[in-house]
Design a protein around this motif. Structure first.
Motif, short mmCIF file in Angstrom:
data_model
loop_
_atom_site.label_atom_id
_atom_site.label_comp_id
_atom_site.label_asym_id
_atom_site.label_seq_id
_atom_site.Cartn_x
_atom_site.Cartn_y
_atom_site.Cartn_z
N GLY A 261 0.81 -1.17 -0.01
CA GLY A 261 0.07 0.08 0.01
C GLY A 261 0.88 1.13 0.02
O GLY A 261 0.39 2.51 -0.27
N GLU A 262 1.98 1.34 0.08
CA GLU A 262 2.89 2.40 0.31
C GLU A 262 3.32 2.75 -1.15
O GLU A 262 3.15 2.02 -2.24
N ASP A 263 3.36 4.25 -1.02
CA ASP A 263 3.79 4.84 -2.54
C ASP A 263 5.01 4.89 -2.78
O ASP A 263 5.94 5.58 -1.73
N VAL A 264 5.79 4.26 -3.73
CA VAL A 264 7.17 4.14 -3.87
C VAL A 264 7.72 4.68 -5.38
O VAL A 264 7.05 4.65 -6.36
N LEU A 265 8.82 5.28 -5.06
CA LEU A 265 9.62 5.68 -6.25
C LEU A 265 10.94 5.26 -6.27
O LEU A 265 11.84 5.34 -5.32
N ASP A 266 11.39 4.70 -7.48
CA ASP A 266 12.62 4.15 -7.85
C ASP A 266 13.12 5.39 -8.81
O ASP A 266 12.76 5.21 -9.94
N LEU A 267 13.99 6.30 -8.40
CA LEU A 267 14.14 7.40 -9.04
C LEU A 267 15.28 7.16 -10.30
O LEU A 267 15.20 7.92 -11.20
N CYS A 268 16.12 6.17 -9.99
CA CYS A 268 17.10 5.76 -11.10
C CYS A 268 16.95 4.52 -11.31
O CYS A 268 18.11 3.62 -11.03
N ALA A 269 16.11 3.96 -12.11
CA ALA A 269 15.37 2.37 -11.93
C ALA A 269 16.33 1.44 -12.67
O ALA A 269 16.22 0.40 -12.40
N PRO B 290 18.79 -1.09 -14.72
CA PRO B 290 18.30 -1.79 -15.49
C PRO B 290 16.81 -2.55 -15.24
O PRO B 290 16.30 -3.07 -15.72
N GLY B 291 16.31 -2.28 -13.71
CA GLY B 291 15.15 -2.92 -13.20
C GLY B 291 15.24 -3.93 -12.13
O GLY B 291 14.22 -4.15 -11.59
N GLY B 292 16.61 -4.18 -11.75
CA GLY B 292 16.57 -5.26 -10.92
C GLY B 292 15.87 -5.19 -9.34
O GLY B 292 15.58 -5.83 -8.79
N LYS B 293 16.31 -3.81 -9.02
CA LYS B 293 15.89 -3.60 -7.79
C LYS B 293 14.24 -3.23 -7.71
O LYS B 293 13.59 -3.37 -6.78
N SER B 294 13.76 -2.58 -8.80
CA SER B 294 12.32 -2.49 -9.03
C SER B 294 11.60 -3.88 -8.98
O SER B 294 10.64 -4.10 -8.22
N VAL B 295 12.45 -4.84 -9.51
CA VAL B 295 11.73 -6.24 -9.52
C VAL B 295 11.94 -6.93 -8.22
O VAL B 295 10.43 -7.51 -7.79
N ALA B 296 12.93 -6.70 -7.55
CA ALA B 296 13.07 -7.31 -6.21
C ALA B 296 11.99 -6.46 -5.15
O ALA B 296 11.36 -7.09 -4.30
N MET B 297 11.90 -5.02 -5.26
CA MET B 297 10.91 -4.40 -4.28
C MET B 297 9.46 -5.15 -4.73
O MET B 297 8.80 -5.17 -3.81
N LEU B 298 9.27 -5.38 -6.06
CA LEU B 298 7.60 -5.79 -6.34
C LEU B 298 7.67 -7.39 -5.73
O LEU B 298 6.45 -8.03 -5.57
N GLN B 299 8.70 -8.00 -5.53
CA GLN B 299 8.70 -9.39 -5.10
C GLN B 299 8.39 -9.27 -3.50
O GLN B 299 7.91 -10.09 -2.99
#
Length: 349
Positions: free
Chosen positions: A147-155, A157-166
């Motif tokens: 439910g939190e609003d999250v910003l990945d500012l320099c995302a 190639p996307g590995g950390k974005s994928v990890a956060m969504l896990q």
């Protein structure tokens, strides 16, 4: 005669093996950019002291590098986990971590080597993401909740974005990447790992991160700034000497960019929200110096102690001892060849 033939083939085999070994060694030596290595040698001997020698041995010898396997919960496979166990992989992050969602599943092994990569196929989700295990520490430090609003500012190639969504299902998930080529890479990564219903909740933008705070003031509960930095691993193997020299000249400008990105991220953060800053360099100028400058110039942020998290993952990683409680620096060593990875956590008051 038989003895002579055996001796002949044994000698031939030995010569071929020696030739192959020398060629492999030669290729590794040719890959190393001496200009960059000399620069690092001077800087990191000063900043890391005796530690630099062992770190240099790992960074300059890719055959001892290790790769982690982050499983995709949206494309689960029991067969994959069995294969990983057979190949000697074990679950990572088994220490007493305060934040470790059960849905975040990562496998590592002590021996060098890389699990086969999966190709991007339109309409089909990948089962896993290969990464440097230390790349997950910024995600664990950020502690994203449902439910939190999250910003990945320099995302990209996307590995950390994928990890956060896990880890969680954010209320709003904004992935930003200013560079056009890297932005396309980011979009492909998200398409490869995230199913359609969830993709619809993800915003991918190409905004200048330095302007994000003015464009989206106090909009996010959590912000990750995985900043552009001097990537020590890749820079050491620059094939173009002119490009390498240009990088080293521009390296002095990176800390200014990183400071501006952080200041923008703080503006985009809601009061009470948390921010994690990370890089994949050993450079003090791009790590603790940037954080110190932010803490000294922004009265509305305070450091957050992450030393307990570091203790909980000390079985997997080696940390440089000269850091403060709100930061950590993973340094690679043989058998634990993860990093470099710098992580610092701040909170907006």
């Amino acid at each position: 005669m038989v003895l002579f033939v055996c001796f002949y083939y044994f000698s031939l085999f030995s010569l071929l093996s020696l030739k192959l070994e020398n060629e492999t060694k030669g290729k590794l030596e040719k890959q190393i950019c001496q200009v960059v290595l000399d620069h690092f040698e001077k800087q990191y001997t000063t900043e890391l002291g005796d530690t630099w020698a062992s770190v240099r041995d790992v960074l300059t010898y890719p055959l001892c590098w290790q790769y982690a396997v982050l499983l995709n919960k949206f494309s689960q496979s029991a067969e994959l986990e069995n294969t990983l166990h057979v190949k000697g992989y074990l679950p990572a992050f088994q220490g007493p971590l305060l934040y470790r969602p059960a849905s975040l599943s990562c496998y590592i092994r002590r021996t060098p080597g890389r699990f086969p990569a999966q190709k991007h196929q339109a309409g089909k989700l990948k089962e896993y993401y290969l990464l440097n295990a230390a790349s997950l520490l910024p995600v664990l430090a950020l502690e994203v909740k449902d439910g939190e609003d999250v910003l990945d500012l320099c995302a990209a190639p996307g590995g950390k974005s994928v990890a956060m969504l896990q880890c969680a299902y954010p209320g709003r998930f904004h992935c930003n990447e200013y560079d056009d080529l890297r932005s396309r890479w980011l979009k492909q990564t998200i398409e490869s790992f995230i199913p359609d219903p969830l993709i619809d909740l993800i915003t991918v933008s190409k905004l200048d991160g330095r302007q994000m705070g003015d464009l989206k003031p106090e909009l996010y509960d959590k912000v990750l700034v995985d900043a552009p930095c001097s990537n020590d691993r890749s820079w050491l193997f620059s094939s173009d000497i002119q490009q390498a020299m240009l990088r080293l000249i521009r390296r002095k400008e990176l800390s200014s960019l990183q400071f501006q990105l952080l200041r923008s991220a703080i503006k985009a953060l809601r009061p009470g929200g948390s921010l994690v800053y990370s890089t994949c360099t050993l450079s003090k100028a791009e790590n603790s110096d940037v954080i110190d400058l932010i803490l000294n110039s922004c009265s509305n942020v305070m450091p957050v102690d992450i030393s307990e998290m570091a203790k909980a993952v000390s079985q997997e990683f080696t940390f440089f001892s000269g850091t403060q409680q709100h930061e950590l620096l993973v340094i690679p060593e043989k058998g634990r060849a993860w990093g470099p990875m710098y992580v610092a956590k701040l909170k907006k008051m």
